[in-house]
Design an enzyme around this catalytic site. Structure first.
Site, PDB file in Angstrom:
ATOM      1  N   SER A   1       8.726   9.482 -18.934  1.00  0.00           N
ATOM      2  CA  SER A   1       9.346   8.195 -19.206  1.00  0.00           C
ATOM      3  C   SER A   1       9.493   7.931 -20.705  1.00  0.00           C
ATOM      4  O   SER A   1      10.233   8.633 -21.385  1.00  0.00           O
ATOM      5  CB  SER A   1       8.528   7.098 -18.511  1.00  0.00           C
ATOM      6  OG  SER A   1       9.223   5.893 -18.470  1.00  0.00           O
TER       7      SER A   1
ATOM      8  N   ASP B   1      16.823  16.305 -29.959  1.00  0.00           N
ATOM      9  CA  ASP B   1      18.273  16.289 -30.108  1.00  0.00           C
ATOM     10  C   ASP B   1      18.698  16.164 -31.563  1.00  0.00           C
ATOM     11  O   ASP B   1      19.719  16.718 -31.976  1.00  0.00           O
ATOM     12  CB  ASP B   1      18.876  15.142 -29.299  1.00  0.00           C
ATOM     13  CG  ASP B   1      19.017  15.472 -27.821  1.00  0.00           C
ATOM     14  OD1 ASP B   1      18.599  16.585 -27.425  1.00  0.00           O
ATOM     15  OD2 ASP B   1      19.530  14.628 -27.062  1.00  0.00           O
TER      16      ASP B   1
ATOM     17  N   LYS C   1      11.230  11.703 -15.592  1.00  0.00           N
ATOM     18  CA  LYS C   1      11.549  10.339 -15.154  1.00  0.00           C
ATOM     19  C   LYS C   1      12.555   9.743 -16.128  1.00  0.00           C
ATOM     20  O   LYS C   1      12.205   9.325 -17.223  1.00  0.00           O
ATOM     21  CB  LYS C   1      10.297   9.468 -15.094  1.00  0.00           C
ATOM     22  CG  LYS C   1      10.596   8.044 -14.621  1.00  0.00           C
ATOM     23  CD  LYS C   1       9.373   7.165 -14.687  1.00  0.00           C
ATOM     24  CE  LYS C   1       9.713   5.738 -14.249  1.00  0.00           C
ATOM     25  NZ  LYS C   1      10.664   5.081 -15.166  1.00  0.00           N
TER      26      LYS C   1
END
Length: 444
Positions: free
Chosen positions: A292, A303, A317
């Protein structure tokens, strides 16, 4: 308008809900009215003819629970007890064992123990099924009932019977409750590498990470060689704190976006200018318990190429829950959106794949240890982009670099191989002078 969140609490007045409810009824079609009539027929039959008398309140709450449990594993109704527990967890302190659990097919399943809590020290692991509490079978009960029984006064003990996949016989644990102070952040220094262990994302996490960086610098009399951000077994927490932590290490750029049912329901969250670590090398440690909000941080730093992510594939999740208060002490926890990393990738089901798979060789059973993830939950949301089965299932990959046994590592004084590897990696990055400036990301 309630705040979308991972575990945040928004505020909506009861009166503000009435116009929305009326509008909803106006939009109900004939078939829906027919289904509502059928529901009331069932309600009246059960109320009048069930073998035992049941209160209207219990029947209605049971109906609500059934409706929400048919959606996904994370939507639920929070009664007075559940609402108080959520508030307590976000504040960071409660009395209990230190477990994150879920309900699966009537059984209480452990997602992960919090680090250095009674459950963790007793040896309870992710993927364990808790079947009995103090000798009483809890299968078929509610999650709230089980959690309430596991919590209690510090110093009192409770016996847990656990079924562990791969073991022929149940395991018995006697665990003494403690005040679980979820210290969001802990720090230490190894070989001039600052280690920041983030255990949860409560309301103080962002500030505590910045305080940890300042404390590390002060202890060294200057900047460290780099930082290891340990997100292992971190079950998540508040969305705004995941954004705040990512912002600590990013110079600029998007941190995460969330997308609801409609194509226009998109919100994007960005880092503010300034990297508190001045671009020093970063390694992020993750495992199957990284979930999460902690996946938001790992995904953002990965990224933007701000950090090297190592360890095991994360929990997966990738959904956002919003708390919709229904009264002063009850609320609806509803999945309202999916979240996406800056490159536009959803981690739902598949999780975040580390840049380098590093097994926990310090655990002699690492190959056979159960790994429990979002994809294992019934009715989990399906990733809108197909996730390959080998990504979901294959956790064990032979690599000649990782051939040492737990015994060999212990002889060398290494009790946490993943952390040892992360610290060594920081040292290598520093020697190589690897650039750490934020890079642009590619959307798809």
């Amino acid at each position: 308008m309630p705040r979308p969140f991972i575990s945040a609490i928004g505020a909506v007045g009861t009166l503000a809900l009435i116009p929305a409810f009326t509008a909803t009824l106006a939009a109900v079609d004939v078939d829906t009215y027919r289904e509502l009539d059928q529901f009331m027929d069932v309600f009246e039959r059960v109320r009048a003819e069930y073998v035992e008398e049941i209160s209207d309140e219990d029947l209605m709450r049971g109906a609500i629970d059934g409706m929400l449990s048919s959606l996904d594993p994370h939507s639920s109704f929070l009664d007075e007890t559940g609402f108080e527990r959520l508030t307590t967890q976000s504040q960071g302190e409660y009395g209990g064992l230190g477990l994150t659990v879920t309900l699966e097919d009537g059984a209480v399943k452990v997602i992960a123990p919090f680090e250095d809590t009674p459950a963790d020290r007793a040896g309870i692991q992710a993927g364990d099924y808790i079947t009995h509490l103090d000798g009483e079978l809890i299968f078929g009960g509610t999650l709230d009932e089980a959690v309430e029984e596991m919590r209690g006064a510090p110093g009192t003990s409770i016996q847990l019977r656990v079924v562990r996949p791969g073991r022929d016989e149940p395991l018995e644990f006697t665990v003494t409750r403690e005040i679980i102070e979820l210290h969001a952040v802990e720090w230490e220094v190894q070989d001039r590498v600052g280690i920041i262990n983030i255990n949860t994302f409560n309301r103080n996490t962002g500030e505590e990470v910045r305080a940890a960086i300042a404390a590390i610098n002060q202890s060294l009399g200057g900047q460290p060689t780099g930082y290891v951000i340990d997100l292992r077994s971190n079950p998540g927490g508040l969305l705004d704190q995941a954004i705040a932590v990512s912002d600590v290490f990013l110079e600029r750029g998007e941190v995460v976006s969330q997308r609801g049912r409609r194509s226009s329901d998109i919100e994007r969250y960005y880092a503010r200018a300034g990297d508190d670590t001045n671009g020093l090398p970063l390694v992020v440690l993750v495992d199957a318990g990284t979930a999460s909000a902690s996946e938001i941080v790992a995904g953002a730093l990965q990224d933007h190429r701000r950090a090297l992510v190592i360890g095991e594939r994360t929990f997966g999740k990738g959904s956002v829950q919003t708390i919709l208060p229904l009264s002063e002490n009850t609320a609806l926890r509803l999945t309202t959106a999916r979240y996406y990393t800056p490159a536009g990738n959803s981690v739902q089901e598949g999780g975040i794949e580390p840049d380098l798979d590093v097994p926990q060789l310090s655990n002699p059973d690492w190959r056979d240890a159960p790994r429990f993830r979002e994809a294992d939950l019934r009715r989990h949301l399906i990733n809108e982009e197909a996730v390959q089965e080998d990504v979901i299932e294959d956790d064990i990959r032979d690599d000649p670099r990782f051939s040492a046994t737990a015994e060999e590592l212990a002889e060398r004084g290494i009790d946490d191989f993943q952390m040892h590897y992360a610290v060594e990696t920081i040292a290598r990055l520093a020697r190589e002078g690897r650039p750490t400036a934020t890079a642009s990301v590619t959307r798809r």
